[in-house]
Scaffold this motif. Structure first.
Motif, PDB file in Angstrom:
ATOM      1  N   SER A 173     -76.774  73.312 -96.346  1.00 48.48           N
ATOM      2  CA  SER A 173     -76.677  73.291 -97.801  1.00 48.48           C
ATOM      3  C   SER A 173     -77.106  74.657 -98.312  1.00 48.48           C
ATOM      4  O   SER A 173     -78.268  75.043 -98.183  1.00 48.48           O
ATOM      5  CB  SER A 173     -77.576  72.195 -98.385  1.00 48.48           C
ATOM      6  N   ASP A 174     -76.147  75.392 -98.853  1.00 49.46           N
ATOM      7  CA  ASP A 174     -76.366  76.781 -99.260  1.00 49.46           C
ATOM      8  C   ASP A 174     -75.873  76.967-100.686  1.00 49.46           C
ATOM      9  O   ASP A 174     -74.752  76.564-101.022  1.00 49.46           O
ATOM     10  CB  ASP A 174     -75.612  77.715 -98.311  1.00 49.46           C
ATOM     11  N   LYS A 175     -76.694  77.592-101.541  1.00 43.52           N
ATOM     12  CA  LYS A 175     -76.303  77.731-102.947  1.00 43.52           C
ATOM     13  C   LYS A 175     -75.114  78.673-103.139  1.00 43.52           C
ATOM     14  O   LYS A 175     -74.472  78.659-104.191  1.00 43.52           O
ATOM     15  CB  LYS A 175     -77.496  78.226-103.775  1.00 43.52           C
ATOM     16  N   GLU A 176     -74.793  79.485-102.130  1.00 45.95           N
ATOM     17  CA  GLU A 176     -73.660  80.409-102.229  1.00 45.95           C
ATOM     18  C   GLU A 176     -72.396  79.840-101.597  1.00 45.95           C
ATOM     19  O   GLU A 176     -71.393  80.529-101.451  1.00 45.95           O
ATOM     20  CB  GLU A 176     -74.026  81.744-101.547  1.00 45.95           C
ATOM     21  N   ASP A 177     -72.422  78.575-101.216  1.00 49.71           N
ATOM     22  CA  ASP A 177     -71.347  77.970-100.435  1.00 49.71           C
ATOM     23  C   ASP A 177     -70.170  77.513-101.302  1.00 49.71           C
ATOM     24  O   ASP A 177     -70.346  76.660-102.173  1.00 49.71           O
ATOM     25  CB  ASP A 177     -71.916  76.779 -99.662  1.00 49.71           C
ATOM     26  N   GLY A 190     -78.469  67.634 -95.096  1.00 55.09           N
ATOM     27  CA  GLY A 190     -79.224  68.486 -96.007  1.00 55.09           C
ATOM     28  C   GLY A 190     -79.148  67.908 -97.401  1.00 55.09           C
ATOM     29  O   GLY A 190     -78.581  66.834 -97.619  1.00 55.09           O
ATOM     30  N   GLN A 191     -79.710  68.622 -98.356  1.00 56.95           N
ATOM     31  CA  GLN A 191     -79.731  68.165 -99.745  1.00 56.95           C
ATOM     32  C   GLN A 191     -78.834  69.045-100.591  1.00 56.95           C
ATOM     33  O   GLN A 191     -78.973  70.264-100.588  1.00 56.95           O
ATOM     34  CB  GLN A 191     -81.161  68.197-100.291  1.00 56.95           C
ATOM     35  N   PRO A 192     -77.870  68.457-101.339  1.00 60.66           N
ATOM     36  CA  PRO A 192     -76.965  69.273-102.154  1.00 60.66           C
ATOM     37  C   PRO A 192     -77.681  69.905-103.338  1.00 60.66           C
ATOM     38  O   PRO A 192     -78.704  69.410-103.802  1.00 60.66           O
ATOM     39  CB  PRO A 192     -75.916  68.263-102.618  1.00 60.66           C
ATOM     40  N   TYR A 193     -77.128  71.017-103.818  1.00 59.37           N
ATOM     41  CA  TYR A 193     -77.690  71.689-104.996  1.00 59.37           C
ATOM     42  C   TYR A 193     -77.266  70.992-106.286  1.00 59.37           C
ATOM     43  O   TYR A 193     -77.994  71.019-107.274  1.00 59.37           O
ATOM     44  CB  TYR A 193     -77.237  73.151-105.036  1.00 59.37           C
ATOM     45  N   ASN A 251     -84.021  65.147 -93.964  1.00 58.70           N
ATOM     46  CA  ASN A 251     -85.453  64.866 -93.911  1.00 58.70           C
ATOM     47  C   ASN A 251     -86.010  65.099 -95.309  1.00 58.70           C
ATOM     48  O   ASN A 251     -85.346  65.681 -96.166  1.00 58.70           O
ATOM     49  CB  ASN A 251     -86.159  65.809 -92.935  1.00 58.70           C
ATOM     50  N   ASP A 252     -87.213  64.665 -95.541  1.00 57.94           N
ATOM     51  CA  ASP A 252     -87.898  65.036 -96.780  1.00 57.94           C
ATOM     52  C   ASP A 252     -88.530  66.397 -96.528  1.00 57.94           C
ATOM     53  O   ASP A 252     -89.682  66.496 -96.101  1.00 57.94           O
ATOM     54  CB  ASP A 252     -88.961  63.990 -97.130  1.00 57.94           C
ATOM     55  N   ASN A 253     -87.758  67.468 -96.752  1.00 62.00           N
ATOM     56  CA  ASN A 253     -88.203  68.801 -96.369  1.00 62.00           C
ATOM     57  C   ASN A 253     -89.393  69.293 -97.173  1.00 62.00           C
ATOM     58  O   ASN A 253     -90.188  70.095 -96.686  1.00 62.00           O
ATOM     59  CB  ASN A 253     -87.039  69.790 -96.463  1.00 62.00           C
ATOM     60  N   GLN A 254     -89.523  68.812 -98.399  1.00 66.69           N
ATOM     61  CA  GLN A 254     -90.707  69.175 -99.168  1.00 66.69           C
ATOM     62  C   GLN A 254     -91.955  68.564 -98.528  1.00 66.69           C
ATOM     63  O   GLN A 254     -93.002  69.228 -98.414  1.00 66.69           O
ATOM     64  CB  GLN A 254     -90.565  68.710-100.619  1.00 66.69           C
ATOM     65  N   LEU A 255     -91.824  67.329 -98.078  1.00 67.09           N
ATOM     66  CA  LEU A 255     -92.943  66.673 -97.391  1.00 67.09           C
ATOM     67  C   LEU A 255     -93.218  67.357 -96.052  1.00 67.09           C
ATOM     68  O   LEU A 255     -94.377  67.498 -95.645  1.00 67.09           O
ATOM     69  CB  LEU A 255     -92.629  65.195 -97.180  1.00 67.09           C
ATOM     70  N   LEU A 256     -92.166  67.800 -95.348  1.00 67.49           N
ATOM     71  CA  LEU A 256     -92.341  68.550 -94.104  1.00 67.49           C
ATOM     72  C   LEU A 256     -93.179  69.796 -94.333  1.00 67.49           C
ATOM     73  O   LEU A 256     -94.111  70.095 -93.576  1.00 67.49           O
ATOM     74  CB  LEU A 256     -90.978  68.954 -93.525  1.00 67.49           C
ATOM     75  N   GLU A 261     -80.801  78.938 -98.643  1.00 66.93           N
ATOM     76  CA  GLU A 261     -80.524  77.587 -98.166  1.00 66.93           C
ATOM     77  C   GLU A 261     -81.537  76.625 -98.768  1.00 66.93           C
ATOM     78  O   GLU A 261     -82.710  76.954 -98.947  1.00 66.93           O
ATOM     79  CB  GLU A 261     -80.580  77.535 -96.640  1.00 66.93           C
ATOM     80  N   ASN A 262     -81.078  75.416 -99.063  1.00 67.34           N
ATOM     81  CA  ASN A 262     -81.938  74.439 -99.731  1.00 67.34           C
ATOM     82  C   ASN A 262     -83.165  74.091 -98.907  1.00 67.34           C
ATOM     83  O   ASN A 262     -84.240  73.814 -99.449  1.00 67.34           O
ATOM     84  CB  ASN A 262     -81.142  73.164-100.035  1.00 67.34           C
ATOM     85  N   VAL A 263     -83.026  74.130 -97.575  1.00 65.57           N
ATOM     86  CA  VAL A 263     -84.157  73.801 -96.713  1.00 65.57           C
ATOM     87  C   VAL A 263     -85.321  74.764 -96.961  1.00 65.57           C
ATOM     88  O   VAL A 263     -86.496  74.377 -96.882  1.00 65.57           O
ATOM     89  CB  VAL A 263     -83.727  73.807 -95.235  1.00 65.57           C
TER      90      VAL A 263
END
Length: 336
Positions: A131-135, A152-155, A166-171, A196-198
């Protein structure tokens, strides 16, 4: 002797149409009946004509797996993609489907490849592995109503996109919490990508953990340019950092090498924690403390959700969250 659908139906004691529906994984057939028919098919050595089946369904019987632009050696060598593709392939085989890979060195070429696969009906849908904001690819898929799932998580359009993550913020928070629990106070967040959103999610998690512990939140350390590597030694001196959360395992290995080049021993002088729990985590000493994101389950669920979408079992967007686990090894030193 050629085994036919009629032969299978006769031995299984069901109608020919039932066998056809089992082969097409139709939802009207019970799991018990499917199991019985599959067992007879196996005993008789019957292999469905996938090409004919797909022609009747106006389906290619394939899904496209889209990798991000492989514009660096680190990305090309990242085991995450091989591991998740293997998992996707395994799940696809269970549904008598195949996979095709879409990759390129730039978003422009990647979009062209995806457009070609879609227009020529080479695949029925796609799985995006990033998931990439430039995609531009996800915009094309969404605007043209092409079935896809996202790892991944969409923008944008979070309520309309099927995504597994995954819950990447929690990671990010858990990784930082572990360093704090071990007595570290000056902690860096180091990355080699900032679009990237990650990255955003894991850095937000780092910020949250530091703020809740009343510790100084430092700007993320972006290591995308050669001069960033030269400035790293001075950064360690200025921040007096004793530990770092690094964006993924393969880049963590690079940071360990860099720290050691400047005379910092890991973990004695500088602790490191990372994500993915890849093969790199135990290739060299010290073994890397990492958070396991269950790559196999990410791939399996990404494929499963795409198939459900193709079968019109999912009318709207859905988010699946895959659990994670901290794997404690040798790169975090307790200062307590």
């Amino acid at each position: 002797m050629t085994i036919t659908v009629k032969d299978v139906a006769k031995k299984a004691g069901v109608a020919t149409s039932t066998v056809s529906r089992v082969i097409n994984d139709h939802s009207s057939i019970s799991d018990a009946t499917k199991k019985k028919v599959y067992k007879v098919m196996e005993e008789m050595g019957y292999v469905p004509n996938i090409a004919a089946r797909n022609l009747g369904k106006r389906s290619s019987g394939a899904v496209g797996v889209i990798l991000p632009p492989l514009d660096s050696r680190e990305r090309m060598g990242n085991p995450f993609y091989l591991e998740i593709i293997e998992s996707i392939n395994d799940e696809a085989r269970k549904h008598s489907m195949t996979t095709a890979i879409a990759t390129a060195q730039s978003f422009e070429t990647l979009l062209e490849n995806v457009q070609l696969m879609h227009r020529q009906k080479q695949v029925d849908g796609f799985i995006l592995l990033y998931s990439d904001k430039e995609d531009p690819v996800i915009d094309y898929l969404f605007e043209n109503q092409v079935p896809f799932s996202l790892i991944g998580q969409p923008y944008t359009n979070e309520d309309k996109v099927i995504y597994v993550d995954n819950d990447n913020q929690l990671l990010g928070k858990h990784a930082t919490d572990y360093l704090i629990e071990n007595g570290h106070r000056n902690i860096l967040f180091i990355t080699n990508t900032t679009h990237e959103n990650v990255y955003y999610e894991r850095y937000f998690g780092y910020q949250k953990a530091m703020m809740l512990a009343n510790l100084p939140v430092l700007p993320s350390v972006d290591m995308e340019k050669p001069e960033d590597y030269v400035a790293f030694e001075q950064l360690l001196k200025e921040t007096k950092a004793t530990a770092a959360v690094v964006i993924d395992d393969i880049f963590a290995m690079r940071m360990i090498q860099l720290a050691q080049m400047y005379g910092y021993r890991v973990p004695d002088d500088f602790s490191v924690i990372s994500f993915n729990n890849s093969i790199y985590a135990t290739l060299v000493h010290p073994y890397l403390t990492s958070i396991d994101i269950d790559i196999a389950e990410l791939g399996r669920m990404g494929m499963q959700k795409l198939i459900e979408s193709l079968q019109e079992k999912e009318a709207t967007g859905v988010r699946m969250v895959i659990p994670h686990k901290l794997i404690k090894r040798e790169t975090v030193l307790s200062l307590k």
